[in-house]
Each structure stands twice: as C-alpha cells, then as structure tokens.
Design an enzyme around this catalytic site. Structure first.
Site, PDB file in Angstrom:
ATOM      1  N   ASP A   1       0.864  -1.176   0.000  1.00  0.00           N
ATOM      2  CA  ASP A   1       0.000   0.000   0.000  1.00  0.00           C
ATOM      3  C   ASP A   1       0.905   1.232   0.000  1.00  0.00           C
ATOM      4  OD1 ASP A   1      -1.647   2.103   0.704  1.00  0.00           O
ATOM      5  OD2 ASP A   1      -2.896   0.888   2.052  1.00  0.00           O
ATOM      6  N   HIS A   2       0.861   1.961  -1.085  1.00  0.00           N
ATOM      7  CA  HIS A   2       1.816   3.070  -1.240  1.00  0.00           C
ATOM      8  C   HIS A   2       1.506   4.245  -0.310  1.00  0.00           C
ATOM      9  CE1 HIS A   2       5.280   4.690  -2.908  1.00  0.00           C
ATOM     10  NE2 HIS A   2       4.901   4.987  -4.137  1.00  0.00           N
ATOM     11  N   ARG A   3       0.362   4.200   0.362  1.00  0.00           N
ATOM     12  CA  ARG A   3       0.082   5.248   1.360  1.00  0.00           C
ATOM     13  C   ARG A   3       0.927   5.028   2.606  1.00  0.00           C
ATOM     14  NH1 ARG A   3      -6.215   4.244   1.976  1.00  0.00           N
ATOM     15  NH2 ARG A   3      -5.336   2.135   2.006  1.00  0.00           N
TER      16      ARG A   3
END
Ligand code: CAO
Length: 551
Positions: free
Chosen positions: A523-525
């Site tokens: 999850d790039h967040r």
C-alpha cells in the site's frame, strides 16, 4: 387492557451493556419479535426483540444508558390476551421451569419438535450443502444432521435430541438463516433437556462477529465419513453469548461488525458493507455510516465520478453462439468483492525480484529423511514464511494497518502470517499464529494442518483472523511472477512464482542457479519504494542464505 412491562432479558450475564440504538418510540405499534433496541457490551452487540405485540406506552431507557438483565425497557399495551401469554412465556428465565408448547407434551412418549438453525454469527445466512441423515433414520442427541456453509466457515447442525427424523423441510442448496426450521424430529427420550434447548432459540439473538458455531474436529484425525463428524457442543447453542473479544480487524471473510438493523438497511439499499467506512466504537458500522456512504455515492455520481451506481449494459451473449450460465459460489462472490474493494481503494505498487534459492534447495534436500521421520512436508513455503517474519521484524511498517479515520497507523507486536490456499470452494487465507515464536519445522507443520483444515472446509473464523501479512504462493504453477492483491487491513502481500534453474553470471562465468520469482505488493500510502525494496531484499537475503534467519 393492563399495560405490560418489557424488561432486558438474559443477556448472557453481561453487566452494564450500553444501549446504542433505540428502534421504537412511544405510540409505535410493535409486532412480536420486532427489534426494540440494540445493546452493546464490551464483547458483543445484541438486539432485544419484542416479546409481545402492542402499542408502546412509555420508554424507560435512552441511548447511552447502561442496562442489565431485568431492567425495565418500556411498557406496552398488549394487542391480545394470547400475546400476553406468549410474553409471559418468553420472559421466563432460562432457569424457570419450561412452559412452551413443546413442553406441554412432555408427558407423552411420542413428541415431535422442530429442528432450528442456530445463531450463525451473521444474518447473511448459509447454504445447506449436505443432508447427513435420511427420513426415518434414528439419531442420537448431538449427531450431525446437516452441513452448512457460510461466507466464513462450514458448520454442522447437531440433533437437539435423540429421535427419528420425520420430515426434511429443506433441501441441498437452500439458503438458511438462524431460526429456519430444517426438519421435524420425533423425540424419543431425554425430552426435558431437549425441549429446553429447542426453546433457547426462541429467545432473542446474540450478534457477535466471533460467535459462529462451528464443527470442532481435531485436525490430526484423518478424513472420516460425514456421520462421524463431531458437531459443535450443545452449549454452543444455548443463549450464552460466545463473547470472545473485539471485532476482527481482518474483514476478508465478510466479518463486518454491524448489528442486524444496519445489515438490514444495507441490504435494502443494496450496499456492500465491505465498502462502508465504520465510525462506531471498535470499528462497528453504524446506520449513519451506511447513509453517509450512499450520500457520497450520489454526490460522486453527480460529479461524474461514480461508477459504482452505473449498471453495466446487459449483453445477450447467446446472439453470438451457445452459452451456459454458471452461478458463483458464496466464497467466490465474497472473494471477488473483497478483491475489487482492495484493488480500487488501495494504491498498489508491486516490486519484483528473483532470489537465488540454490543453497536453500540443497539444504532442504538434505533434510528430506529427517522431515519424513518427523512426518512433516518441508516445502520452500515454510522457509519463505519464516523469512517474511524476519523481514517484518526488521521492517514493522509492512505489518501495520491504517486506522479507519486514516489519521494513524496501528503497529502490531505480534506476527501472524496468512497464506493463500486454493480449494474447490474458492480461495481462503488461513493464518499461522505467532510465526516469530515458531521454528521452520513448526511453520511447515502449521501449513499442512491449516491447508488440510481449509480443504476439509473445517476452518474456524479465528483461523482466518488476525493476519498481519499474507504470502500467496502459486508454487509450481507460479510462472515468472504475478501482482498479488493486498488483503486488507494488511498493507503488503508477497507473491511467489515458480522456481526454475537459469544461468547466472558470477563475474567469471555463467552458472546454473535456482531462481525463485518474488513479487511484493504494498500500500503506497504506508510503504514507499525504498522501504519496499529493503523489505524484499531482506526476504531475499534470508532465502539465499538461511543462516541469516538466525541473526
Ligand atoms: N517453485 C517450484 N516448486 C515449488 C514451489 C515454487 N515456488 N513451491 C512449492 N514447490 C514444490 C514443492 O516443493 C512440492 O514439491 P516436492 O514435494 O518435490 O517438494 C510441490 O511444489 C508441491 O507443493 P505444494 O503446493 O503442495 O506445497 P506448498 O507448501 O508449496 O503450498 C499450499 C501449500 C496450500 C499453499 C498450496 O497447496 C496451494 O494451495 N497453493 C495455491 C495458492 C494460491 O491459490 N495462490 C494464489 C492466490 S491469488 O489467486
């Protein structure tokens, strides 16, 4: 007609349960069994149904009040005398002498009773997948009668008493819910306790995401005939809430923490609860959450952003050639919905890396005799899962979860790792607990036990909960790699392709090496590319040289 008091019934000993929702008002005309209010203790939520039909005269409680068994909820003017009698019956304590209609006949030696589906832990219902006894067949109390399968697990319904099946009222494929009458049973002996059990289903409903009754079978037993399956204990059916802690964060199995009223509203509005952001205490989905979700959809639609409300055009494929309609199973549908939600709401990044596992494979080969002496199948997967644990220890951000409000991260000190298992019924992700406290032998054993339990459809909800990270190994089918989809609320997942021998340049010459394709989606967040790369390097390092796992 005199007014009647409606009080809080036995709520499984819960003291000081909080009223979180009141569904009725003074003057309302209430029908029997209509939900009056929603209670929430620190361990479960439960709706209190009306034990009498009539008109509400006075409400004695309000949202936020803490109540216990016997506290006055409201007073009602009963609709009829028969309702009053029923009210008195249903308001009896479990310890009172039973008085329901089944019991009136106890003196007779031939007594028939309905067999009901017990609380399923969800109001979604379950498919009846197998009928285990025939009409006329003698069953003992506790013998399994049918096999049910819900989104979450398989479960068997035991006979409430010894006797003979007189009639089946359902067939394979029927969708049943708690309270559905599935059969008529002619009771022969031990009637008193049996009838008390039957009655227990008639009093209220306890809703807990963890109270799904399950068949409990020791996984070390070999596959047995369906008649020998051990059903859940009789106690599991009594009105004793199976209160076992917090709602699971891991909602991959459709285990949403929402009361029946909210589920009903969601059903009416066609909303999938998996899509709804929960704002209630301990991740509970509230009615307002469902309403807000729909309101947001409408706004998005107006802005031209909404695709969820746009129905795809129906295509008549038969115009182009012969076709066949197949219906998807429940597990497939749940998986599809969860995958779509994960893919559309989480910004995925996938990194790929080939790892040299030549030495690991030599080492594994050298352990073959010992593995067979221990009765353990030692595949690369056990090493991979252990390597993930070591890497997660070094990079704990890859095993955190984002809080529901998006304002923070939940860091976890435990390390339960899930792994994808393919079955005829669909894809499941059982979870190996405490990988950080286990040897590779123990992890290998857990893989075999959980894979077998999954394929036998004996997984319990807790077997699928609490994972911090998932490994999806396609093994020999894995090809050169694939992009795995994150299993929320986790933030990363490792895909494992098929190991093949390929020439690798070692600065002097090409040498044949066994390379394992790994792909890490995150999850790039939460995880940036550098952190993802370091994590994958750590896994790769451990698999290239297993001694690193000792460091
Ligand atoms: N490359 C090459 N061979 C591999 C391998 C790999 N990555 N992984 C396993 N193998 C080998 C094993 O060593 C074993 O051979 P040996 O018996 O000679 O050692 C053979 O393949 C079969 O292994 P397995 O698949 O039975 O065992 P496992 O421990 O690797 O996997 C399980 C167990 C339960 C994960 C697996 O059976 C399964 O269900 N896989 C499918 C998972 C899935 O569907 N993932 C995709 C999800 S996304 O759609």
């Amino acid at each position: 007609m005199t007014e009647q008091a409606v009080k809080v019934p036995d709520i499984g000993g819960a003291e000081g349960a909080e009223i979180v929702e009141v569904f009725v008002e003074v003057g309302d005309n209430i029908s029997l069994d209509q939900s009056l209010l929603l209670l929430e203790s620190d361990k479960a939520a439960m709706e209190i149904p009306a034990t009498i039909a009539g008109v509400v005269k006075k409400l004695s409680i309000a949202v936020g009040d803490l109540v216990s068994e016997g506290d006055l909820i409201l007073t009602m003017e009963p609709e009829s005398v028969s309702d009053l009698a029923q009210h008195e019956t249903l308001n009896r304590k479990p310890t009172d002498p039973p008085v329901n209609k089944s019991l009136d006949n106890l003196s007779s030696t031939e007594l028939t009773t309905d067999v009901l589906v017990p609380d399923l832990g969800s109001d979604q219902g379950a498919d009846l997948v197998e009928i285990l006894v025939s009409v006329g067949e003698l069953v003992q109390q506790g013998d399994s009668l049918v096999l049910l399968e819900s989104d979450k697990a398989s479960m068997e319904v035991p006979s409430p008493a010894s006797g003979t099946i007189v009639e089946w009222l359902v067939e394979v494929g029927t969708l049943v819910k708690a309270g559905t009458v599935i059969a008529t049973l002619s009771i022969q002996e031990d009637k008193k306790s049996d009838a008390t059990y039957v009655k227990s289903h008639e009093v209220g409903e306890v809703i807990s995401s963890t109270n799904l009754p399950l068949a409990t079978k020791d996984e070390t037993q070999s596959a047995e005939s369906s008649k020998m399956r051990k059903p859940m204990r009789q106690d599991d059916f009594l009105l004793t809430p199976q209160l076992s802690g917090e709602p699971p964060l891991n909602q991959t199995s459709n285990a949403f923490y929402a009361g029946p009223a909210v589920r009903k509203l969601a059903r009416e509005l066609g909303v999938a609860l998996v899509e709804v952001n929960a704002t209630g205490a301990r991740g509970r989905i509230l009615k307002t959450d469902v309403q807000d979700y729909v309101a947001q959809l409408v706004v998005d639609q107006k802005k031209g952003l909404g695709s969820k409300l746009q129905k795809p055009v129906e295509i008549d494929y038969s115009l182009f050639g012969p076709i066949e309609h197949l219906s998807l199973g429940r597990i497939d549908k749940t998986t599809a919905s969860n995958m779509a939600h994960s893919w559309s709401t989480i910004p995925h990044v996938t990194q790929y890396q080939d790892t040299d596992i030549s030495e690991l494979e030599n080492f594994r080969e050298s352990l073959k005799i010992e593995a067979s002496e221990r009765g353990i199948r030692l595949t690369p997967l056990a090493f991979i899962i252990k390597a993930c644990e070591v890497a997660l220890r070094e990079h704990p951000r890859l095993k955190c979860s984002i809080t529901n409000d998006g304002e923070g991260l939940i860091m976890k000190s435990y390390c339960h790792i899930g792994f994808a298992v393919d079955t005829d019924a669909g894809l499941f992700v059982p979870v190996i607990r405490d990988v950080d406290k286990k040897s590779i032998w123990q992890v290998a054993l857990d893989i075999s036990v959980l894979a077998k339990r999954t394929r036998d459809r004996k997984l319990r909800p807790e077997d699928m909960q609490g994972g911090v990270f998932t490994v999806s190994s396609l093994g020999q089918l894995g090809g050169r790699g694939f992009s795995p989809i994150i299993n929320p609320p986790e933030v990363a997942i490792l895909g494992v392709g098929c190991a093949t021998v390929a020439p690798v340049w070692d600065s002097h010459e090409f040498r044949p090496r066994k390379l394992l394709p790994l792909s890490l989606s995150y999850d790039h967040r939460v995880v940036n590319g550098v952190a993802g790369g370091r994590f994958l390097n750590e896994i790769s390092g451990c698999l290239s040289d297993v001694r690193r796992m000792l460091m």
